[in-house]
Design a protein around this motif. Structure first.
Motif, PDB file in Angstrom:
ATOM      1  N   PHE A  82      -1.692   8.984  -8.314  1.00 49.52           N
ATOM      2  CA  PHE A  82      -1.647  10.099  -9.223  1.00 49.52           C
ATOM      3  C   PHE A  82      -1.700  10.831  -9.673  1.00 49.52           C
ATOM      4  O   PHE A  82      -0.350  11.813 -10.753  1.00 49.52           O
ATOM      5  N   LEU A  83      -1.044  11.943  -8.082  1.00 53.14           N
ATOM      6  CA  LEU A  83      -1.714  13.161  -8.384  1.00 53.14           C
ATOM      7  C   LEU A  83       0.184  13.671  -7.124  1.00 53.14           C
ATOM      8  O   LEU A  83       0.064  15.048  -7.096  1.00 53.14           O
ATOM      9  N   ASN A  84       0.363  12.830  -6.459  1.00 48.13           N
ATOM     10  CA  ASN A  84       1.246  13.271  -5.206  1.00 48.13           C
ATOM     11  C   ASN A  84       2.605  12.135  -6.266  1.00 48.13           C
ATOM     12  O   ASN A  84       3.629  10.935  -6.220  1.00 48.13           O
ATOM     13  N   PRO A  85       3.388  12.460  -6.522  1.00 51.14           N
ATOM     14  CA  PRO A  85       4.923  12.790  -7.440  1.00 51.14           C
ATOM     15  C   PRO A  85       5.791  11.880  -6.252  1.00 51.14           C
ATOM     16  O   PRO A  85       6.559  10.764  -6.596  1.00 51.14           O
ATOM     17  N   ARG A  86       5.281  11.380  -4.793  1.00 51.88           N
ATOM     18  CA  ARG A  86       5.970  10.738  -4.105  1.00 51.88           C
ATOM     19  C   ARG A  86       5.795   9.562  -4.634  1.00 51.88           C
ATOM     20  O   ARG A  86       6.402   7.875  -3.601  1.00 51.88           O
ATOM     21  N   ALA A  87       4.485   9.068  -5.032  1.00 56.55           N
ATOM     22  CA  ALA A  87       3.781   7.688  -4.856  1.00 56.55           C
ATOM     23  C   ALA A  87       5.357   6.980  -5.781  1.00 56.55           C
ATOM     24  O   ALA A  87       5.063   5.616  -6.047  1.00 56.55           O
ATOM     25  N   HIS A  88       6.011   7.425  -6.945  1.00 56.37           N
ATOM     26  CA  HIS A  88       6.537   7.001  -7.912  1.00 56.37           C
ATOM     27  C   HIS A  88       8.048   6.201  -6.978  1.00 56.37           C
ATOM     28  O   HIS A  88       8.017   5.211  -8.052  1.00 56.37           O
ATOM     29  N   GLU A  89       8.103   6.706  -6.198  1.00 58.29           N
ATOM     30  CA  GLU A  89       9.303   6.431  -5.146  1.00 58.29           C
ATOM     31  C   GLU A  89       8.900   5.005  -4.503  1.00 58.29           C
ATOM     32  O   GLU A  89       8.624   3.925  -3.649  1.00 58.29           O
ATOM     33  N   PHE A  90       7.519   5.619  -3.621  1.00 57.73           N
ATOM     34  CA  PHE A  90       6.524   4.407  -2.761  1.00 57.73           C
ATOM     35  C   PHE A  90       6.614   3.511  -3.677  1.00 57.73           C
ATOM     36  O   PHE A  90       6.508   2.101  -2.652  1.00 57.73           O
ATOM     37  N   TYR A  91       5.567   3.430  -4.663  1.00 57.64           N
ATOM     38  CA  TYR A  91       5.293   1.383  -5.185  1.00 57.64           C
ATOM     39  C   TYR A  91       6.929   1.705  -6.281  1.00 57.64           C
ATOM     40  O   TYR A  91       6.734   2.397  -6.896  1.00 57.64           O
ATOM     41  N   ALA A  92       7.175   0.335  -6.016  1.00 55.91           N
ATOM     42  CA  ALA A  92       8.455  -0.376  -6.126  1.00 55.91           C
ATOM     43  C   ALA A  92       7.851  -0.423  -7.565  1.00 55.91           C
ATOM     44  O   ALA A  92       8.947  -0.414  -8.479  1.00 55.91           O
ATOM     45  N   PHE A 112      -8.097  -9.097  -4.779  1.00 58.49           N
ATOM     46  CA  PHE A 112      -8.240 -10.150  -3.745  1.00 58.49           C
ATOM     47  C   PHE A 112      -6.932 -10.553  -3.230  1.00 58.49           C
ATOM     48  O   PHE A 112      -7.530 -10.273  -2.016  1.00 58.49           O
ATOM     49  N   THR A 113      -6.378 -10.801  -3.717  1.00 56.66           N
ATOM     50  CA  THR A 113      -5.123 -11.449  -3.262  1.00 56.66           C
ATOM     51  C   THR A 113      -3.562 -11.709  -4.349  1.00 56.66           C
ATOM     52  O   THR A 113      -3.946 -10.926  -5.324  1.00 56.66           O
ATOM     53  N   GLY A 114      -2.504 -11.436  -3.083  1.00 55.33           N
ATOM     54  CA  GLY A 114      -1.266 -11.289  -4.229  1.00 55.33           C
ATOM     55  C   GLY A 114      -0.229 -10.820  -3.696  1.00 55.33           C
ATOM     56  O   GLY A 114      -0.029 -10.608  -2.789  1.00 55.33           O
ATOM     57  N   THR A 115       0.677 -10.554  -4.285  1.00 57.43           N
ATOM     58  CA  THR A 115       1.669  -9.842  -3.492  1.00 57.43           C
ATOM     59  C   THR A 115       2.093  -8.289  -4.698  1.00 57.43           C
ATOM     60  O   THR A 115       2.655  -8.075  -4.946  1.00 57.43           O
ATOM     61  N   LYS A 116       2.805  -7.568  -3.444  1.00 55.56           N
ATOM     62  CA  LYS A 116       2.936  -5.971  -3.598  1.00 55.56           C
ATOM     63  C   LYS A 116       4.172  -5.881  -2.883  1.00 55.56           C
ATOM     64  O   LYS A 116       4.747  -5.762  -1.941  1.00 55.56           O
ATOM     65  N   HIS A 117       4.421  -4.682  -3.647  1.00 53.10           N
ATOM     66  CA  HIS A 117       6.605  -4.324  -3.614  1.00 53.10           C
ATOM     67  C   HIS A 117       6.495  -3.116  -3.110  1.00 53.10           C
ATOM     68  O   HIS A 117       5.972  -1.810  -3.775  1.00 53.10           O
ATOM     69  N   PHE A 118       6.986  -1.924  -1.823  1.00 53.90           N
ATOM     70  CA  PHE A 118       7.051  -1.164  -1.295  1.00 53.90           C
ATOM     71  C   PHE A 118       8.110  -0.112  -1.321  1.00 53.90           C
ATOM     72  O   PHE A 118       8.957  -1.547  -1.218  1.00 53.90           O
ATOM     73  N   ARG A 119       8.674   0.766  -0.962  1.00 55.48           N
ATOM     74  CA  ARG A 119       9.841   1.543  -0.672  1.00 55.48           C
ATOM     75  C   ARG A 119       9.867   2.486  -0.008  1.00 55.48           C
ATOM     76  O   ARG A 119       9.048   3.331   0.180  1.00 55.48           O
ATOM     77  N   HIS A 120       8.837   2.029   1.305  1.00 58.25           N
ATOM     78  CA  HIS A 120       8.979   2.545   2.556  1.00 58.25           C
ATOM     79  C   HIS A 120       9.970   4.281   2.759  1.00 58.25           C
ATOM     80  O   HIS A 120      10.982   3.399   2.758  1.00 58.25           O
TER      81      HIS A 120
END
Length: 290
Positions: A161-171, A224-232
């Protein structure tokens, strides 16, 4: 947080989201002036009087039996996380915000770090009930390099919520943000005496409109479980499964591991990430020349 306010707003928001048709009842009366079910309809579904349910929805869960809580949960269509949250709110109402058996922890014991270090093919983390990353393995630190490079202790919520880079990191930033708030809401219900957690929620409410809007929705979530998508920023897209296990119920401390599907592009990306992390570490270890 005030327990009566939490109870009132949680029940009102749950009632507002379910229609008579969804609840399996015939709407009574003409034009409806409320969104979702009316109090008398919830009372009828739960098998309690309207006056009694009205007392509950005004925030008074003192003396409420488990059977009544279960009936209210069924009437409102609560899922497991919401059901547990209602029980947590009732516990606080009946016992007060009594301290847990253990205070929140800020560090882990060496054997747990050794376990993390033994996991070499997947990012792994130990996280507190306040969303602080207490420890990670090398691949975990490389995966969340954006988070660890930020100011202050590594904290999922502040990063989102406080780092603008998070919008790019989380797909899917919207989903990540909503899930994070729902997890924090559940922890706040479990640990109403945790001052550090309350301070984090207050800070985010003051500094982020996105957080404040989501917090007002009173959603809770078991994560507890699932799938996540990131843009490293180094290796690009990552599609990771995750498994989270609670390792200390008294403090809400969890262990989370992010394995890739064997043979997938993400598995290869994690190998590249591990190589990059090892290179970065060896570079950091080289003393600079004067």
């Amino acid at each position: 947080m005030d327990n009566r306010t939490e109870v009132r707003e949680f029940l009102i928001t749950r009632r507002a989201r379910i229609t008579p048709e969804q609840a399996g009842i015939e709407p009574v009366g003409g034009r409806r002036r409320v969104q979702g079910l009316r109090r008398d309809e919830v009372a009828r579904l739960a098998g309690v009087s309207v006056d009694y349910y009205t007392r509950l929805e005004r925030g008074n869960l003192t003396g409420v039996s488990d059977s009544v809580l279960d009936a209210i949960a069924r009437a409102l269509g609560l899922d497991r996380a919401e059901h547990d949250h209602l029980y947590d709110l009732a516990r606080t109402a009946n016992q007060g915000a009594t301290p847990k058996a253990k205070p929140p922890i800020s560090r882990i014991e060496p054997p747990l770090q050794h376990l993390l270090d033994a996991i070499t093919a997947a990012p792994a983390f130990v996280v507190s009930n306040r969303e602080d990353i207490l420890a990670s393995n090398a691949l975990g630190r490389a995966m969340y390099s954006e988070l660890f490079d930020g100011p202050g202790p590594a904290n999922y919520s502040r990063f989102i919520f406080l780092n603008p880079r998070a919008h790019e990191f989380y797909a899917d930033w919207e989903r990540a943000a909503s899930t994070n708030v729902a997890v924090l809401r559940r922890q706040a219900g479990r640990f109403p005496d945790d001052r550090g957690l309350a301070e984090l929620i207050g800070e985010l409410s003051m500094r982020s409109d996105e957080f404040r809007t989501r917090w007002a929705a009173h959603n809770v979530h078991r994560h507890f479980t699932g799938t996540k998508h990131f843009r490293h920023p180094v290796v690009g897209p990552l599609e990771l499964q995750f498994l989270q296990m609670e390792i200390d119920e008294d403090t809400g401390t969890t262990l989370t591991v992010y394995p890739a599907v064997p043979g997938s592009e993400t598995e290869e990306a994690l190998r590249l990430l591990a190589s990059w992390a090892a290179t970065e570490s060896s570079t950091d270890d080289v003393p600079s020349r004067a």
